[in-house]
Design a protein around this motif. Structure first.
Motif, PDB file in Angstrom:
ATOM      1  N   UNK A  25       4.836  14.112 -16.022  1.00 57.41           N
ATOM      2  CA  UNK A  25       5.924  13.181 -16.337  1.00 57.41           C
ATOM      3  C   UNK A  25       5.815  11.923 -15.481  1.00 57.41           C
ATOM      4  N   UNK A  26       5.433  12.082 -14.223  1.00 56.13           N
ATOM      5  CA  UNK A  26       5.221  10.919 -13.352  1.00 56.13           C
ATOM      6  C   UNK A  26       4.129  10.031 -13.930  1.00 56.13           C
ATOM      7  N   UNK A  33       5.888   2.024 -17.034  1.00 51.21           N
ATOM      8  CA  UNK A  33       6.189   0.879 -16.169  1.00 51.21           C
ATOM      9  C   UNK A  33       5.091  -0.179 -16.258  1.00 51.21           C
ATOM     10  N   UNK A  34       3.848   0.281 -16.349  1.00 45.79           N
ATOM     11  CA  UNK A  34       2.731  -0.659 -16.479  1.00 45.79           C
ATOM     12  C   UNK A  34       2.789  -1.384 -17.822  1.00 45.79           C
ATOM     13  N   UNK A  35       3.049  -0.637 -18.894  1.00 50.02           N
ATOM     14  CA  UNK A  35       3.080  -1.250 -20.225  1.00 50.02           C
ATOM     15  C   UNK A  35       4.249  -2.214 -20.387  1.00 50.02           C
ATOM     16  N   UNK A  36       5.311  -1.995 -19.624  1.00 50.29           N
ATOM     17  CA  UNK A  36       6.440  -2.938 -19.652  1.00 50.29           C
ATOM     18  C   UNK A  36       6.169  -4.186 -18.814  1.00 50.29           C
ATOM     19  N   UNK A  37       5.046  -4.202 -18.115  1.00 51.82           N
ATOM     20  CA  UNK A  37       4.691  -5.360 -17.305  1.00 51.82           C
ATOM     21  C   UNK A  37       5.459  -5.462 -16.006  1.00 51.82           C
ATOM     22  N   UNK A  38       5.977  -4.322 -15.514  1.00 53.98           N
ATOM     23  CA  UNK A  38       6.794  -4.341 -14.302  1.00 53.98           C
ATOM     24  C   UNK A  38       5.979  -4.065 -13.042  1.00 53.98           C
ATOM     25  N   UNK A  39       5.119  -3.040 -13.081  1.00 53.76           N
ATOM     26  CA  UNK A  39       4.356  -2.663 -11.890  1.00 53.76           C
ATOM     27  C   UNK A  39       3.192  -1.771 -12.281  1.00 53.76           C
ATOM     28  N   UNK A  40       2.254  -1.629 -11.350  1.00 54.36           N
ATOM     29  CA  UNK A  40       1.151  -0.690 -11.493  1.00 54.36           C
ATOM     30  C   UNK A  40       0.999   0.097 -10.202  1.00 54.36           C
ATOM     31  N   UNK A  41       0.540   1.333 -10.323  1.00 55.32           N
ATOM     32  CA  UNK A  41       0.230   2.153  -9.154  1.00 55.32           C
ATOM     33  C   UNK A  41      -1.172   2.701  -9.346  1.00 55.32           C
ATOM     34  N   UNK A  42      -2.109   2.131  -8.612  1.00 52.61           N
ATOM     35  CA  UNK A  42      -3.485   2.598  -8.699  1.00 52.61           C
ATOM     36  C   UNK A  42      -4.203   2.283  -7.397  1.00 52.61           C
ATOM     37  N   UNK A  43      -5.203   3.094  -7.092  1.00 48.28           N
ATOM     38  CA  UNK A  43      -5.998   2.927  -5.867  1.00 48.28           C
ATOM     39  C   UNK A  43      -5.098   2.860  -4.635  1.00 48.28           C
ATOM     40  N   UNK A  44      -4.056   3.704  -4.641  1.00 44.68           N
ATOM     41  CA  UNK A  44      -3.152   3.842  -3.497  1.00 44.68           C
ATOM     42  C   UNK A  44      -2.411   2.549  -3.164  1.00 44.68           C
ATOM     43  N   UNK A  45      -2.161   1.743  -4.196  1.00 46.82           N
ATOM     44  CA  UNK A  45      -1.391   0.517  -3.994  1.00 46.82           C
ATOM     45  C   UNK A  45      -0.434   0.300  -5.157  1.00 46.82           C
ATOM     46  N   UNK A  62       4.691   6.174 -15.005  1.00 48.44           N
ATOM     47  CA  UNK A  62       3.935   5.067 -14.411  1.00 48.44           C
ATOM     48  C   UNK A  62       3.245   4.243 -15.496  1.00 48.44           C
ATOM     49  N   UNK A  63       2.745   4.917 -16.525  1.00 50.09           N
ATOM     50  CA  UNK A  63       2.129   4.195 -17.641  1.00 50.09           C
ATOM     51  C   UNK A  63       3.165   3.328 -18.355  1.00 50.09           C
ATOM     52  N   UNK A  96       0.847  -1.192   0.000  1.00 47.96           N
ATOM     53  CA  UNK A  96       0.000   0.000   0.000  1.00 47.96           C
ATOM     54  C   UNK A  96       0.883   1.243   0.000  1.00 47.96           C
ATOM     55  N   UNK A  97       0.533   2.205  -0.834  1.00 45.74           N
ATOM     56  CA  UNK A  97       1.284   3.457  -0.912  1.00 45.74           C
ATOM     57  C   UNK A  97       0.290   4.599  -1.120  1.00 45.74           C
ATOM     58  N   UNK A  98      -0.288   5.109  -0.030  1.00 44.20           N
ATOM     59  CA  UNK A  98      -1.339   6.126  -0.145  1.00 44.20           C
ATOM     60  C   UNK A  98      -0.795   7.528  -0.408  1.00 44.20           C
ATOM     61  N   UNK A  99       0.056   7.639  -1.424  1.00 44.90           N
ATOM     62  CA  UNK A  99       0.608   8.920  -1.846  1.00 44.90           C
ATOM     63  C   UNK A  99      -0.037   9.336  -3.163  1.00 44.90           C
ATOM     64  N   UNK A 100       0.016  10.617  -3.451  1.00 43.75           N
ATOM     65  CA  UNK A 100      -0.504  11.128  -4.717  1.00 43.75           C
ATOM     66  C   UNK A 100       0.619  11.172  -5.751  1.00 43.75           C
ATOM     67  N   UNK A 101       0.241  11.366  -7.013  1.00 44.05           N
ATOM     68  CA  UNK A 101       1.264  11.527  -8.044  1.00 44.05           C
ATOM     69  C   UNK A 101       2.048  12.818  -7.838  1.00 44.05           C
ATOM     70  N   UNK A 102       1.429  13.813  -7.220  1.00 43.24           N
ATOM     71  CA  UNK A 102       2.166  15.037  -6.877  1.00 43.24           C
ATOM     72  C   UNK A 102       3.234  14.741  -5.834  1.00 43.24           C
ATOM     73  N   UNK A 103       2.904  13.904  -4.842  1.00 43.60           N
ATOM     74  CA  UNK A 103       3.908  13.489  -3.860  1.00 43.60           C
ATOM     75  C   UNK A 103       5.074  12.786  -4.560  1.00 43.60           C
TER      76      UNK A 103
END
Length: 239
Positions: A192-193, A200-212, A197-198, A174-181
């Motif tokens: 740019x963030x 990283x998601x398209x490379x199949x490495x990670x996702x950041x959504x819903x504070x996780x 993040x997009x 869980x990472x309840x931070x904003x993209x501004x943070x």
């Protein structure tokens, strides 16, 4: 109450039952810090150091125009300002990124620890040196890593640090931070963030959504960031 702090200490050294009792009795007032609150400001005279019990907080500096640079993210079990014991004030601010709870250790109690418990004094000295090591790694990210490497490296670091207190594993955390943070951590714009993040998601490495953060390929993320956890000093040894 301070079990996560003790877990982080014991990941790196042996803490006896007697020393644990000394640490526990050295803490005092518990405070709740609402999200977005700057609880310690640069130049404020301090007579205590603050331990984070729950939530996410950060150290930051800002410019007269309001531009902010986060210099470290703190997780549960971290001292926020142990260095204020000797400095008596800070040259930066400390803010709650999320609703948080903290507990105070009066500097008089820290003085007693340094005078009567030399091993604990060395352990807490180590923690200030560890903070400095993390700061140096963040400077390297800001100065030399690409945008995608900066975010990947930050995720790898937080996965390790949160994992010490069972708040993360290789599937994510869980990472309840904003993209501004995140932009203030990495020196990037929020736009740019978002693009990074997009990527990283398209490379199949990670996702950041819903504070996780959901990690799909931990090994790939480590390789991309060229992440080496030596600067986190995870070896358990006598200090």
């Amino acid at each position: 109450m301070i079990d996560r702090h003790l877990a982080k200490l014991r990941a790196r050294d042996t803490i006896s039952a007697e020393e644990e009792a000394v640490i526990r009795q050295s803490f005092g007032e518990v405070r709740v810090v609402p999200a977005g609150t700057t609880c310690i400001r640069a130049g404020e005279r301090l007579t205590f150091s603050t331990l984070l019990l729950d939530g996410f907080m950060c150290r930051y500096k800002d410019l007269p125009g309001g531009e902010r640079q986060i210099t470290e993210v703190h997780t549960a079990g971290d001292f926020l300002d142990l260095h204020s014991f000797s400095l008596k004030q800070l040259d930066h601010n400390i803010m709650a990124l999320t609703a948080s709870r903290v507990v105070l250790m009066p500097h008089t109690a820290l003085t007693a620890i340094t005078e009567h418990h030399p091993h604990l004094a060395r352990v807490y000295w180590f923690l200030t040196a560890l903070d400095a090591a993390i700061h140096r790694e963040w400077v390297l990210s800001l100065g030399r890593r690409t945008a995608i490497e900066r975010i990947a490296h930050l995720v790898c670091e937080l996965r390790v640090r949160l994992g010490l207190v069972d708040q993360a594993d290789d599937s994510g955390f869980d990472l309840p931070l904003t993209q501004t943070d995140l932009s203030d951590c990495t020196g990037l714009t929020p736009v740019h963030v978002n693009r990074t993040l997009r990527d990283l998601r398209e490379r199949g490495l990670m996702e950041f959504r819903s504070k996780r953060v959901t990690i799909h390929d931990m090994a790939g993320l480590i390789a991309l960031a060229e992440f080496d956890d030596n600067y986190l000093y995870l070896r358990r040894e006598a200090r």
